[in-house]
Design a protein around this motif. Sequence first.
Motif, PDB file in Angstrom:
ATOM      1  N   ILE A  81     -15.001   3.389  -7.681  1.00 60.77           N
ATOM      2  CA  ILE A  81     -14.468   4.719  -7.378  1.00 60.77           C
ATOM      3  C   ILE A  81     -13.817   5.397  -8.562  1.00 60.77           C
ATOM      4  CG2 ILE A  81     -14.148   4.640  -4.892  1.00 60.77           C
ATOM      5  CD1 ILE A  81     -11.408   3.593  -5.342  1.00 60.77           C
ATOM      6  N   LEU A  87     -16.031  10.062  -7.721  1.00 59.61           N
ATOM      7  CA  LEU A  87     -14.829  10.853  -7.457  1.00 59.61           C
ATOM      8  C   LEU A  87     -15.217  12.245  -6.996  1.00 59.61           C
ATOM      9  CD1 LEU A  87     -12.563   9.850 -10.482  1.00 59.61           C
ATOM     10  CD2 LEU A  87     -12.126   9.396  -8.077  1.00 59.61           C
ATOM     11  N   LYS A  98      -3.988  12.068   2.949  1.00 58.78           N
ATOM     12  CA  LYS A  98      -3.913  10.629   2.679  1.00 58.78           C
ATOM     13  C   LYS A  98      -4.519  10.308   1.314  1.00 58.78           C
ATOM     14  CE  LYS A  98      -5.258   6.155   4.690  1.00 58.78           C
ATOM     15  NZ  LYS A  98      -6.540   5.801   4.056  1.00 58.78           N
ATOM     16  N   VAL A  99      -5.679  10.874   1.040  1.00 56.81           N
ATOM     17  CA  VAL A  99      -6.310  10.646  -0.261  1.00 56.81           C
ATOM     18  C   VAL A  99      -5.443  11.221  -1.367  1.00 56.81           C
ATOM     19  CG1 VAL A  99      -8.301  11.161  -1.699  1.00 56.81           C
ATOM     20  CG2 VAL A  99      -8.624  10.621   0.701  1.00 56.81           C
ATOM     21  N   LYS A 101      -2.315  11.469  -1.417  1.00 57.66           N
ATOM     22  CA  LYS A 101      -1.203  10.545  -1.632  1.00 57.66           C
ATOM     23  C   LYS A 101      -1.660   9.353  -2.469  1.00 57.66           C
ATOM     24  CE  LYS A 101       0.034   7.568   1.386  1.00 57.66           C
ATOM     25  NZ  LYS A 101       0.439   6.868   2.599  1.00 57.66           N
ATOM     26  N   GLU A 102      -2.847   8.845  -2.171  1.00 61.40           N
ATOM     27  CA  GLU A 102      -3.345   7.695  -2.933  1.00 61.40           C
ATOM     28  C   GLU A 102      -3.527   8.043  -4.407  1.00 61.40           C
ATOM     29  OE1 GLU A 102      -5.650   4.842   0.164  1.00 61.40           O
ATOM     30  OE2 GLU A 102      -6.782   6.577  -0.507  1.00 61.40           O
ATOM     31  N   PHE A 103      -4.008   9.250  -4.669  1.00 57.17           N
ATOM     32  CA  PHE A 103      -4.127   9.694  -6.060  1.00 57.17           C
ATOM     33  C   PHE A 103      -2.766   9.685  -6.748  1.00 57.17           C
ATOM     34  CE2 PHE A 103      -8.371  11.542  -5.283  1.00 57.17           C
ATOM     35  CZ  PHE A 103      -8.972  11.255  -6.490  1.00 57.17           C
ATOM     36  N   GLN A 105      -0.051   8.097  -5.910  1.00 60.27           N
ATOM     37  CA  GLN A 105       0.491   6.740  -6.038  1.00 60.27           C
ATOM     38  C   GLN A 105      -0.091   6.037  -7.259  1.00 60.27           C
ATOM     39  OE1 GLN A 105      -0.476   5.050  -2.221  1.00 60.27           O
ATOM     40  NE2 GLN A 105       1.549   5.494  -1.355  1.00 60.27           N
ATOM     41  N   MET A 106      -1.325   6.364  -7.566  1.00 50.78           N
ATOM     42  CA  MET A 106      -1.959   5.772  -8.754  1.00 50.78           C
ATOM     43  C   MET A 106      -1.427   6.441 -10.016  1.00 50.78           C
ATOM     44  SD  MET A 106      -4.217   3.400  -9.228  1.00 50.78           S
ATOM     45  CE  MET A 106      -5.040   2.714 -10.666  1.00 50.78           C
ATOM     46  N   ILE A 108       1.349   7.732 -10.521  1.00 51.27           N
ATOM     47  CA  ILE A 108       2.738   7.386 -10.814  1.00 51.27           C
ATOM     48  C   ILE A 108       2.856   6.010 -11.446  1.00 51.27           C
ATOM     49  CG2 ILE A 108       3.672   6.164  -8.794  1.00 51.27           C
ATOM     50  CD1 ILE A 108       5.830   8.360  -8.732  1.00 51.27           C
ATOM     51  N   ALA A 109       1.795   5.237 -11.356  1.00 52.88           N
ATOM     52  CA  ALA A 109       1.769   3.979 -12.107  1.00 52.88           C
ATOM     53  C   ALA A 109       1.312   4.243 -13.537  1.00 52.88           C
ATOM     54  CB  ALA A 109       0.836   2.973 -11.443  1.00 52.88           C
ATOM     55  N   ILE A 110       0.240   5.002 -13.656  1.00 49.34           N
ATOM     56  CA  ILE A 110      -0.421   5.158 -14.954  1.00 49.34           C
ATOM     57  C   ILE A 110       0.353   6.051 -15.919  1.00 49.34           C
ATOM     58  CG2 ILE A 110      -2.486   6.054 -16.089  1.00 49.34           C
ATOM     59  CD1 ILE A 110      -2.974   3.517 -14.556  1.00 49.34           C
ATOM     60  N   PHE A 173     -10.242  10.400 -13.761  1.00 48.40           N
ATOM     61  CA  PHE A 173      -9.437  10.204 -12.560  1.00 48.40           C
ATOM     62  C   PHE A 173      -8.312  11.235 -12.509  1.00 48.40           C
ATOM     63  CE2 PHE A 173      -5.699   8.466 -10.495  1.00 48.40           C
ATOM     64  CZ  PHE A 173      -6.198   8.042  -9.285  1.00 48.40           C
ATOM     65  N   GLU A 230       4.558  12.922   0.828  1.00 47.08           N
ATOM     66  CA  GLU A 230       5.006  11.946   1.823  1.00 47.08           C
ATOM     67  C   GLU A 230       5.787  12.632   2.933  1.00 47.08           C
ATOM     68  OE1 GLU A 230       7.004   8.852  -0.401  1.00 47.08           O
ATOM     69  OE2 GLU A 230       5.126   7.736  -0.639  1.00 47.08           O
TER      70      GLU A 230
END
Lengths: 239, 239
Positions: A81, A87, A98-99, A101-103, A105-106, A108-110, A173, A230
């Motif tokens: 993905i 994408l 929901k998607v 949010k998943e973006f 969440q990713m 905020i790590a990277i 991404f 959220e």
Amino acid sequence: MAVLERNNNLSQRMTQQLGRAIVCGEYSQNESLPTEAELCEQFGVSRTAVREAVKMLSAKGLISSRPRQGIRIMPEEDWNIFDSDLLRWSLEGNPSLKVLKEFLQMRIAIEPEAAALAARFARPERIQAIGDALERMRLAAEGDEDGLEPDIDFHISILYASENRFYIRMRDFTRTALNVSISHTNVIKGNPDGVIDDHAKVYQAIASGNAERAKNAMFLLIDEALGFIEHELDRIGEM
Amino acid sequence: MAVLERNNNLSQRMTQQLGRAIVCGEYSQNESLPTEAELCEQFGVSRTAVREAVKMLSAKGLISSRPRQGIRIMPEEDWNIFDSDLLRWSLEGNPSLKVLKEFLQMRIAIEPEAAALAARFARPERIQAIGDALERMRLAAEGDEDGLEPDIDFHISILYASENRFYIRMRDFTRTALNVSISHTNVIKGNPDGVIDDHAKVYQAIASGNAERAKNAMFLLIDEALGFIEHELDRIGEM
DNA sequence: TCAAGCGTATTGAATGATAAATAGCAGCTA
DNA sequence: TAGCTGCTATTTATCATTCAATACGCTTGA
């Protein structure tokens, strides 16, 4: 017979058609797709074209194809993905919250970590590129133009500045995530000056080589958007 | 004529051969690869096989192929390096310390945040899986067996527990990173009990729903390895 | 009831022919 | 000379056809 778009060559168009259909869930996960022969008929193309499309989608982890068994959709967790085609295909419809949010969440790590790496390791021309993007954001805001492109450039130039190939590869991404976000976050970001200030803080931290501060500034930037999503998800009661 | 391996079917073997050759830098970035016809001759296969291999590598972003222009290698930043084939091909040789560092720099972004998400959102069976992996690590350490597999399972089950498809998709990346690390980190991890304690702290934080603590525990776990690598790179003077 | 063997459907691979695309060259014009 | 236009040769794109390999499920025999 399905209609193929005009761009690109035939097998690429077949790939896109089939790929989109699969990620949009038009085929059941469990049962097989039509056979090569049936696909030829449906799309009115030769077996070569179908087979090349199947090979390309296999390479992206979407399907597998074996003799006598036919073409099967792979479990979703095996799909690549992070592939930019995937994408795009999966977001052409209406991306759910929901998607979104998943973006985030990713991201905020990277991105905070990318900013930290940039502060430590970036070559001067990379930092220059970040500053340029920031300046273009400012100009867009002043001129009341669309600031999305400069915004995207800002985030991507930080990925490049990390000098790490894996962060750099998150380019597509991040671009996709920002393009998708626009429809939602534009609603709240009624305060362009505040947004630009937040971005400027990230830039200054990177330019001054302060990794910890760069990381925190980028974290806040994304966490704000994530908090909003959220909150909205809670409000709707979905998930 | 190049020798092909025996597994899989012909076009998959061609894909691997060509893909490996490209990521190992056996073809110049600038000039074209051999033409389809030449590849047919070199590998002793039909054009069909060559073309299908070319399509698969195109789908992974490695090459592009156009009439009259031939087959060209794409700029490295366009390669889908999160593709598990590419990861494998590029690491089959001797991974440099630099690549090892890049892996860890990426993991230190992903895994602490994954642990935090796991603490917040994981379903019980996902947490169970983390605990199981930890238990198997303990058993391996007691029995003086190879603890790599349980270790990998531990980290991957945390990705699953994040309940976010993008983190889950980092599975192959993390597995590869851990497999590659082994040769280097095994040297230092003379203290298996300490390693297991560190992992147990992550598990406990996740199981008790403490996102902040889970994140910090995972951060420390990876930061230790990263610190070691950076120190080693300094020592060698490389980079 | 079950196991071995066979037929058949489906993908895998090769071949040959023709079509389409395009990089680079030649020639033409201003 | 600079720049445009159109030609041509090269390379991939697409198609049709054929044969091979494989594995599912039926049939047959004990």
